[in-house]
Design a protein around this motif. Structure first.
Motif, PDB file in Angstrom:
ATOM      1  N   ALA A  25       0.844  -1.269  -0.128  1.00 40.63           N
ATOM      2  CA  ALA A  25      -0.130  -0.014  -0.093  1.00 40.63           C
ATOM      3  C   ALA A  25       0.927   1.231  -0.169  1.00 40.63           C
ATOM      4  O   ALA A  25       0.562   2.207  -0.689  1.00 40.63           O
ATOM      5  CB  ALA A  25      -0.848  -0.001   1.132  1.00 40.63           C
ATOM      6  N   ALA A  26       2.026   1.180   0.885  1.00 38.89           N
ATOM      7  CA  ALA A  26       2.730   2.439   0.997  1.00 38.89           C
ATOM      8  C   ALA A  26       3.508   2.568  -0.433  1.00 38.89           C
ATOM      9  O   ALA A  26       3.769   3.864  -0.834  1.00 38.89           O
ATOM     10  CB  ALA A  26       4.094   2.212   1.857  1.00 38.89           C
ATOM     11  N   MET A  27       3.598   1.910  -1.392  1.00 37.23           N
ATOM     12  CA  MET A  27       4.127   1.888  -2.581  1.00 37.23           C
ATOM     13  C   MET A  27       3.436   2.968  -3.503  1.00 37.23           C
ATOM     14  O   MET A  27       4.147   3.745  -4.247  1.00 37.23           O
ATOM     15  CB  MET A  27       4.467   0.710  -3.436  1.00 37.23           C
ATOM     16  CG  MET A  27       5.283  -0.323  -3.022  1.00 37.23           C
ATOM     17  SD  MET A  27       5.172  -1.838  -3.787  1.00 37.23           S
ATOM     18  CE  MET A  27       5.581  -1.380  -5.371  1.00 37.23           C
ATOM     19  N   THR A  28       2.206   3.169  -3.281  1.00 39.89           N
ATOM     20  CA  THR A  28       1.545   4.013  -3.971  1.00 39.89           C
ATOM     21  C   THR A  28       1.646   5.652  -3.755  1.00 39.89           C
ATOM     22  O   THR A  28       1.297   6.397  -4.431  1.00 39.89           O
ATOM     23  CB  THR A  28      -0.201   3.804  -3.775  1.00 39.89           C
ATOM     24  OG1 THR A  28      -0.521   4.000  -2.334  1.00 39.89           O
ATOM     25  CG2 THR A  28      -0.469   2.318  -4.153  1.00 39.89           C
ATOM     26  N   ARG A  29       2.279   5.682  -2.752  1.00 36.78           N
ATOM     27  CA  ARG A  29       2.571   7.127  -2.232  1.00 36.78           C
ATOM     28  C   ARG A  29       4.110   7.877  -3.105  1.00 36.78           C
ATOM     29  O   ARG A  29       4.064   8.886  -3.010  1.00 36.78           O
ATOM     30  CB  ARG A  29       2.954   7.186  -0.989  1.00 36.78           C
ATOM     31  CG  ARG A  29       1.795   7.077   0.185  1.00 36.78           C
ATOM     32  CD  ARG A  29       2.060   6.444   1.506  1.00 36.78           C
ATOM     33  NE  ARG A  29       3.118   7.151   2.186  1.00 36.78           N
ATOM     34  CZ  ARG A  29       3.886   6.548   3.171  1.00 36.78           C
ATOM     35  NH1 ARG A  29       3.547   5.286   3.424  1.00 36.78           N
ATOM     36  NH2 ARG A  29       4.990   7.273   3.793  1.00 36.78           N
ATOM     37  N   ALA A  30       4.722   7.066  -3.927  1.00 39.54           N
ATOM     38  CA  ALA A  30       5.524   7.332  -4.730  1.00 39.54           C
ATOM     39  C   ALA A  30       5.222   8.035  -5.894  1.00 39.54           C
ATOM     40  O   ALA A  30       4.085   7.666  -6.556  1.00 39.54           O
ATOM     41  CB  ALA A  30       6.746   6.123  -4.876  1.00 39.54           C
ATOM     42  N   SER A  31       6.143   8.751  -6.523  1.00 38.82           N
ATOM     43  CA  SER A  31       5.633   9.567  -7.854  1.00 38.82           C
ATOM     44  C   SER A  31       5.746   8.658  -8.884  1.00 38.82           C
ATOM     45  O   SER A  31       5.258   8.808 -10.242  1.00 38.82           O
ATOM     46  CB  SER A  31       6.647  10.653  -8.176  1.00 38.82           C
ATOM     47  OG  SER A  31       7.938  10.142  -8.213  1.00 38.82           O
ATOM     48  N   ALA A  32       6.497   7.164  -9.001  1.00 38.71           N
ATOM     49  CA  ALA A  32       6.532   6.386 -10.052  1.00 38.71           C
ATOM     50  C   ALA A  32       6.775   4.962  -9.584  1.00 38.71           C
ATOM     51  O   ALA A  32       7.405   4.939  -8.291  1.00 38.71           O
ATOM     52  CB  ALA A  32       7.786   7.051 -11.067  1.00 38.71           C
ATOM     53  N   ASN A  60      12.751   3.421 -22.180  1.00 41.64           N
ATOM     54  CA  ASN A  60      12.129   3.699 -20.745  1.00 41.64           C
ATOM     55  C   ASN A  60      13.318   4.044 -19.717  1.00 41.64           C
ATOM     56  O   ASN A  60      13.012   4.694 -18.935  1.00 41.64           O
ATOM     57  CB  ASN A  60      11.478   2.494 -19.994  1.00 41.64           C
ATOM     58  CG  ASN A  60       9.880   2.103 -20.548  1.00 41.64           C
ATOM     59  OD1 ASN A  60       9.611   3.272 -21.269  1.00 41.64           O
ATOM     60  ND2 ASN A  60       9.543   0.815 -20.574  1.00 41.64           N
ATOM     61  N   ILE A  61      14.398   3.568 -19.817  1.00 46.82           N
ATOM     62  CA  ILE A  61      15.471   4.047 -19.036  1.00 46.82           C
ATOM     63  C   ILE A  61      15.815   5.524 -19.142  1.00 46.82           C
ATOM     64  O   ILE A  61      15.910   6.497 -18.400  1.00 46.82           O
ATOM     65  CB  ILE A  61      16.892   3.281 -19.019  1.00 46.82           C
ATOM     66  CG1 ILE A  61      17.712   3.755 -17.962  1.00 46.82           C
ATOM     67  CG2 ILE A  61      17.305   3.304 -20.377  1.00 46.82           C
ATOM     68  CD1 ILE A  61      17.499   3.574 -16.524  1.00 46.82           C
ATOM     69  N   ASP A  62      15.507   5.914 -20.649  1.00 52.30           N
ATOM     70  CA  ASP A  62      15.777   7.548 -20.816  1.00 52.30           C
ATOM     71  C   ASP A  62      14.609   8.241 -20.121  1.00 52.30           C
ATOM     72  O   ASP A  62      14.862   9.404 -19.555  1.00 52.30           O
ATOM     73  CB  ASP A  62      15.812   7.721 -22.351  1.00 52.30           C
ATOM     74  CG  ASP A  62      17.029   7.278 -23.181  1.00 52.30           C
ATOM     75  OD1 ASP A  62      18.164   7.295 -22.425  1.00 52.30           O
ATOM     76  OD2 ASP A  62      17.099   7.165 -24.229  1.00 52.30           O
ATOM     77  N   LYS A  63      13.461   7.700 -20.252  1.00 52.51           N
ATOM     78  CA  LYS A  63      12.162   8.267 -19.692  1.00 52.51           C
ATOM     79  C   LYS A  63      12.489   8.470 -18.186  1.00 52.51           C
ATOM     80  O   LYS A  63      11.952   9.410 -17.629  1.00 52.51           O
ATOM     81  CB  LYS A  63      10.950   7.717 -19.907  1.00 52.51           C
ATOM     82  CG  LYS A  63      10.496   7.787 -21.392  1.00 52.51           C
ATOM     83  CD  LYS A  63       9.231   6.737 -21.618  1.00 52.51           C
ATOM     84  CE  LYS A  63       8.982   6.998 -23.155  1.00 52.51           C
ATOM     85  NZ  LYS A  63       7.855   5.874 -23.607  1.00 52.51           N
ATOM     86  N   LEU A  64      13.060   7.487 -17.552  1.00 57.56           N
ATOM     87  CA  LEU A  64      13.244   7.571 -16.128  1.00 57.56           C
ATOM     88  C   LEU A  64      14.181   8.678 -15.776  1.00 57.56           C
ATOM     89  O   LEU A  64      14.081   9.186 -14.649  1.00 57.56           O
ATOM     90  CB  LEU A  64      13.585   6.210 -15.473  1.00 57.56           C
ATOM     91  CG  LEU A  64      14.089   6.064 -14.059  1.00 57.56           C
ATOM     92  CD1 LEU A  64      13.178   6.483 -13.218  1.00 57.56           C
ATOM     93  CD2 LEU A  64      14.719   4.681 -13.577  1.00 57.56           C
ATOM     94  N   ILE A  65      15.386   8.519 -16.452  1.00 56.68           N
ATOM     95  CA  ILE A  65      16.410   9.511 -16.494  1.00 56.68           C
ATOM     96  C   ILE A  65      15.714  11.063 -16.408  1.00 56.68           C
ATOM     97  O   ILE A  65      16.013  11.956 -15.559  1.00 56.68           O
ATOM     98  CB  ILE A  65      17.541   9.287 -17.422  1.00 56.68           C
ATOM     99  CG1 ILE A  65      18.626   8.127 -16.982  1.00 56.68           C
ATOM    100  CG2 ILE A  65      18.484  10.588 -17.288  1.00 56.68           C
ATOM    101  CD1 ILE A  65      19.151   7.785 -18.042  1.00 56.68           C
ATOM    102  N   GLU A  66      14.992  11.138 -17.488  1.00 57.47           N
ATOM    103  CA  GLU A  66      14.357  12.678 -17.658  1.00 57.47           C
ATOM    104  C   GLU A  66      13.353  12.778 -16.350  1.00 57.47           C
ATOM    105  O   GLU A  66      13.157  14.201 -15.895  1.00 57.47           O
ATOM    106  CB  GLU A  66      13.607  12.566 -18.743  1.00 57.47           C
ATOM    107  CG  GLU A  66      14.693  12.523 -20.061  1.00 57.47           C
ATOM    108  CD  GLU A  66      15.648  13.685 -20.021  1.00 57.47           C
ATOM    109  OE1 GLU A  66      15.498  14.908 -19.627  1.00 57.47           O
ATOM    110  OE2 GLU A  66      16.669  13.427 -20.104  1.00 57.47           O
ATOM    111  N   HIS A  67      12.668  11.764 -16.191  1.00 60.98           N
ATOM    112  CA  HIS A  67      11.646  11.924 -14.774  1.00 60.98           C
ATOM    113  C   HIS A  67      12.492  12.345 -13.631  1.00 60.98           C
ATOM    114  O   HIS A  67      11.991  13.314 -12.835  1.00 60.98           O
ATOM    115  CB  HIS A  67      10.838  10.675 -14.644  1.00 60.98           C
ATOM    116  CG  HIS A  67      10.072  10.949 -13.407  1.00 60.98           C
ATOM    117  ND1 HIS A  67       9.094  11.870 -13.317  1.00 60.98           N
ATOM    118  CD2 HIS A  67      10.236  10.248 -12.278  1.00 60.98           C
ATOM    119  CE1 HIS A  67       8.263  11.236 -12.120  1.00 60.98           C
ATOM    120  NE2 HIS A  67       9.306  10.512 -11.401  1.00 60.98           N
TER     121      HIS A  67
END
Length: 478
Positions: free
Chosen positions: A216-223, A466-473
């Motif tokens: 449940a706590a995971m849902t508090r993260a931004s991604a 997706n790793i590029d998207k994660l880096i940009e995020h």
């Protein structure tokens, strides 16, 4: 993406894995990828694990990566085995002891002067919600990394629903009863395929409640970050999109590392192994015919009884196939005494076997001599086998291994499921079936999914993008 100049302001990411080998390895691979993108990374181990990781290779290749440590709250002599009565010790110490120490560490990082800037993001293991608490208290953005696959993660989000429907605890002893209330998996799962934490006598079981709370706590993260690839689990990944605003599937991480960092060494030692590898097994494999060897490893936490050890040993010898068996320290729990070995086992092992304490698994699975993998079904091992195109016999014991073995056998068709049985005749039959080509469809599926995995990490592939998207995020939340 080439590593950026040291004078360009970059994110400083603090990464906190759960202190077990199967969690540390993928999160450390992510740390290497982020360092390669120019990020500063502080990787936080427990004091116990900090002393076991060879850091020398990292310092020379990734000057932006540093290791720090906090106590895990367990005495030095504690075996840190995820089994039986010892499991709660390991889980709950991360809350009671590690949380305040982690907070103190992050505060100290924020007050540093010199080259290192204050932390701009925390990446927390999916069962380390204490790090999410700290991030919120200190107003630092946080991303969660679940080291399960998408399917097992999705199942965990439905455990409360299964309890409400009376599916857990199990009523009666029919473990083959279908589980029909989890979307996308209605025709796949049986009771026996649910995670081991569901095999409880009461809902108040502290380990079950721990996982419910952490999920449940995971849902508090931004991604959410997952070490899987879209082509393997697209329907379930789409379902998880109803819970998380952003999902980054970046697996298989060990293959993505090789794709993005051309001179990255293949050896597991570069990825934070807590055990010393015996590389002589590679020489032994060189002497074996192509696709002839069954590789056997039950990972870093599974514990066998003495009787189970003997059943596997008899089954392997009776199969008459060459076998490479990892028998790590701690495989028998607190009892390391194997006892007197029957003469036929000694003879069969001398003729066709090789036993080592720990192996460079990625290299072993990629070796031309290996034709099958008898595994506990942990996600790292499963994903490494998928990439190598090596079909599996799965014998799951804890955590996500039960659903993984079902996915391997009935969803992806790349192996056999041997859960809840440990009999020498069954071991012999399954090894023979796998190695003698009696399940040709398994080999065909393994080859096809291996190709998909390789494609996903190449430039333009889903995980590569997706790793590029994660880096940009991560840059965007500085």
């Amino acid at each position: 993406m080439a590593e950026l100049g040291m004078d360009v302001p970059q994110p400083h990411v603090v990464i906190l894995p759960f202190p077990a080998q199967g969690h540390i390895k993928p999160m450390l691979m992510l740390a290497e990828l982020l360092c390669h993108a120019g990020f500063d990374i502080t990787f936080v181990n427990t004091d116990h694990n900090h002393t076991h990781i060879d850091q020398s290779g990292f310092h020379s290749r990734f000057p932006r990566l540093r290791f720090m440590s906090i106590p895990d709250g367990l005495p030095p002599e504690h075996p840190r085995i995820f089994s039986g009565r010892l499991a709660p010790d390991w889980l709950f110490s991360t809350r009671s002891v590690s949380k305040p120490k982690f907070k103190d560490l992050v505060i100290s990082l924020s007050q540093e002067t010199g080259r290192w800037s204050p932390p701009t993001c925390i990446i927390a293991d999916g069962i380390m919600s204490s790090a999410i608490d700290v991030a919120e208290e200190l107003e630092i953005p946080v991303i969660t990394f679940r080291t399960y696959n998408a399917g097992s993660t999705w199942i965990n989000f439905h455990i409360t629903k299964l309890i409400e429907k009376g599916e857990i605890p199990f009523q009666g002893d029919d473990m083959n009863r279908p589980i029909t209330s989890i979307p996308e998996l209605e025709n796949i799962l049986r009771r026996k395929d649910l995670p081991s934490i569901c095999r409880v006598e009461e809902v108040e079981n502290p380990v079950l409640q721990f996982y419910i709370t952490e999920t449940a706590a995971m849902t508090r993260a931004s991604a959410l970050i997952l070490n899987t690839f879209n082509e393997l689990e697209a329907p379930v990944i789409s379902q998880l999109g109803s819970i998380f605003p952003k999902i980054y599937t970046i697996g298989p991480l060990h293959a993505l590392l090789e794709s993005r960092i051309k001179d990255h060494p293949r050896s597991d030692s570069s990825n934070g192994s807590l055990r010393k590898q015996d590389r002589t097994c590679l020489t032994w494999l060189d002497s074996q015919p192509s696709k002839s060897v069954i590789y056997v490893s039950f990972g870093s936490v599974v514990v066998l009884t003495h009787d189970q050890l003997l059943e596997f040993w008899h089954g392997l010898v009776n199969s008459e196939k060459p076998f490479l068996w990892v028998r790590r320290q701690g495989l028998l729990g607190m009892d390391e005494e194997v006892g007197e070995t029957p003469a036929e086992l000694m003879r069969g092992t001398e003729e066709r076997g090789c036993i080592v304490g720990w192996a460079p698994q990625e290299e072993v699975l990629a070796h031309r001599a290996v034709g099958g993998f008898l595994t506990h079904g942990g996600w790292n091992s499963t994903l490494e086998s998928i990439l190598a195109g090596v079909p599996m016999v799965c014998w799951p014991q804890v955590a996500d291994q039960q659903p993984n073995s079902r996915f391997v056998s009935d969803l992806w068709g790349i192996g056999l499921d041997m859960k809840d049985t440990c009999d020498r005749s069954i071991v012999e039959k399954m090894v023979r079936d796998l190695m003698e080509g009696k399940r040709e469809s398994i080999r065909q599926s393994s080859a096809e999914i291996s190709r998909m995995a390789h494609d996903s990490v190449q430039e333009g592939g889903s995980s590569y993008c997706n790793i590029d998207k994660l880096i940009e995020h991560t840059r965007s939340i500085m």
